[in-house]
Design a protein around this motif. Structure first.
Motif, short mmCIF file in Angstrom:
data_model
loop_
_atom_site.label_atom_id
_atom_site.label_comp_id
_atom_site.label_asym_id
_atom_site.label_seq_id
_atom_site.Cartn_x
_atom_site.Cartn_y
_atom_site.Cartn_z
N MET A 11 0.84 -1.19 0.00
CA MET A 11 0.00 0.00 0.00
C MET A 11 0.88 1.25 0.00
O MET A 11 0.48 2.29 -0.49
N ILE A 12 2.08 1.13 0.54
CA ILE A 12 2.98 2.27 0.61
C ILE A 12 3.94 2.25 -0.58
O ILE A 12 4.14 3.25 -1.25
N PHE A 13 4.54 1.11 -0.84
CA PHE A 13 5.56 0.99 -1.87
C PHE A 13 5.10 0.05 -2.98
O PHE A 13 5.79 -0.91 -3.32
N SER A 14 3.96 0.30 -3.55
CA SER A 14 3.44 -0.55 -4.60
C SER A 14 4.19 -0.33 -5.91
O SER A 14 4.91 0.65 -6.08
N LYS A 15 4.02 -1.24 -6.82
CA LYS A 15 4.63 -1.13 -8.14
C LYS A 15 4.12 0.13 -8.84
O LYS A 15 4.89 0.83 -9.51
N ASP A 16 2.86 0.45 -8.66
CA ASP A 16 2.28 1.65 -9.25
C ASP A 16 2.98 2.89 -8.72
O ASP A 16 3.28 3.82 -9.47
N TRP A 17 3.26 2.91 -7.42
CA TRP A 17 3.97 4.04 -6.81
C TRP A 17 5.36 4.18 -7.42
O TRP A 17 5.80 5.27 -7.76
N GLU A 18 6.04 3.04 -7.56
CA GLU A 18 7.39 3.06 -8.14
C GLU A 18 7.36 3.60 -9.57
O GLU A 18 8.21 4.40 -9.95
N ASP A 19 6.38 3.16 -10.35
CA ASP A 19 6.28 3.64 -11.74
C ASP A 19 6.01 5.13 -11.79
O ASP A 19 6.59 5.84 -12.62
N LEU A 37 9.22 6.94 -10.92
CA LEU A 37 10.16 6.83 -12.03
C LEU A 37 9.82 7.85 -13.11
O LEU A 37 10.70 8.58 -13.58
N GLN A 38 8.56 7.94 -13.48
CA GLN A 38 8.13 8.91 -14.49
C GLN A 38 8.37 10.34 -14.02
O GLN A 38 8.80 11.20 -14.80
N GLU A 39 8.11 10.59 -12.74
CA GLU A 39 8.33 11.93 -12.18
C GLU A 39 9.80 12.34 -12.29
O GLU A 39 10.11 13.44 -12.72
N TYR A 40 10.69 11.44 -11.92
CA TYR A 40 12.11 11.76 -11.97
C TYR A 40 12.64 11.84 -13.40
O TYR A 40 13.53 12.64 -13.69
N LEU A 41 12.09 11.04 -14.29
CA LEU A 41 12.48 11.13 -15.69
C LEU A 41 12.09 12.49 -16.27
O LEU A 41 12.87 13.12 -16.99
N GLU A 70 14.46 15.05 -14.95
CA GLU A 70 15.74 14.98 -15.64
C GLU A 70 15.67 15.67 -17.00
O GLU A 70 16.59 16.37 -17.40
N GLU A 71 14.58 15.45 -17.70
CA GLU A 71 14.40 16.08 -19.03
C GLU A 71 14.38 17.60 -18.91
O GLU A 71 14.98 18.28 -19.73
N LYS A 72 13.75 18.12 -17.89
CA LYS A 72 13.67 19.58 -17.69
C LYS A 72 15.04 20.17 -17.40
O LYS A 72 15.38 21.23 -17.89
N THR A 73 15.83 19.49 -16.60
CA THR A 73 17.14 20.02 -16.21
C THR A 73 18.17 19.85 -17.31
O THR A 73 19.17 20.54 -17.34
N ARG A 74 17.92 18.95 -18.21
CA ARG A 74 18.87 18.65 -19.28
C ARG A 74 18.88 19.76 -20.33
O ARG A 74 19.89 20.04 -20.92
N PHE A 75 17.72 20.38 -20.57
CA PHE A 75 17.63 21.38 -21.64
C PHE A 75 17.64 22.76 -21.12
O PHE A 75 17.39 23.24 -20.19
#
Length: 107
Positions: free
Chosen positions: A84-92, A95-99, A102-107
């Motif tokens: 309920m805290i660390f579900s696969k959905d949460w991880e995904d 991951l999308q949030e950090y990606l 990263e894209e914002k800081t790269r450009f």
């Protein structure tokens, strides 16, 4: 007509629903009782001479929330499990949030 497998599945699901129901009942009692007790403690402090702000922000008036809350957390984990805290959905989502970050800081 149910098979033995269907009957066992039904019993497991029924027990899970009962466990969830018990958790939410316990959570409701936790909120109601602790709200009432905190109000009593605050009123007692005010009657003893504290100002409303002193009484309201006195952390001692809320310690029961903390200790009983530990029990609520363990019951939640026992009812819903750690996913309920660390579900696969949460991880995904993370991951999308950090990606995206990263894209914002790269450009």
């Amino acid at each position: 007509m149910r098979t033995d497998h269907q009957e066992q599945k039904y019993i497991r699901v029924r027990k899970k629903i009962e466990k969830i129901s018990k958790f939410y009942k316990h959570l409701s009692v936790y909120l109601a009782v602790n709200t009432f007790l905190s109000a009593i403690f605050i009123i007692g402090d005010i009657e003893a001479g504290d100002t409303f702000n002193e009484a309201f922000f006195n952390l001692g008036n809320y310690k029961i929330w903390f200790w009983w809350g530990i029990g609520i957390v363990f019951q939640a984990i026992g009812t819903f499990g750690l996913p309920m805290i660390f579900s696969k959905d949460w991880e995904d989502r993370k991951l999308q949030e950090y990606l995206k970050e990263e894209e914002k800081t790269r450009f």
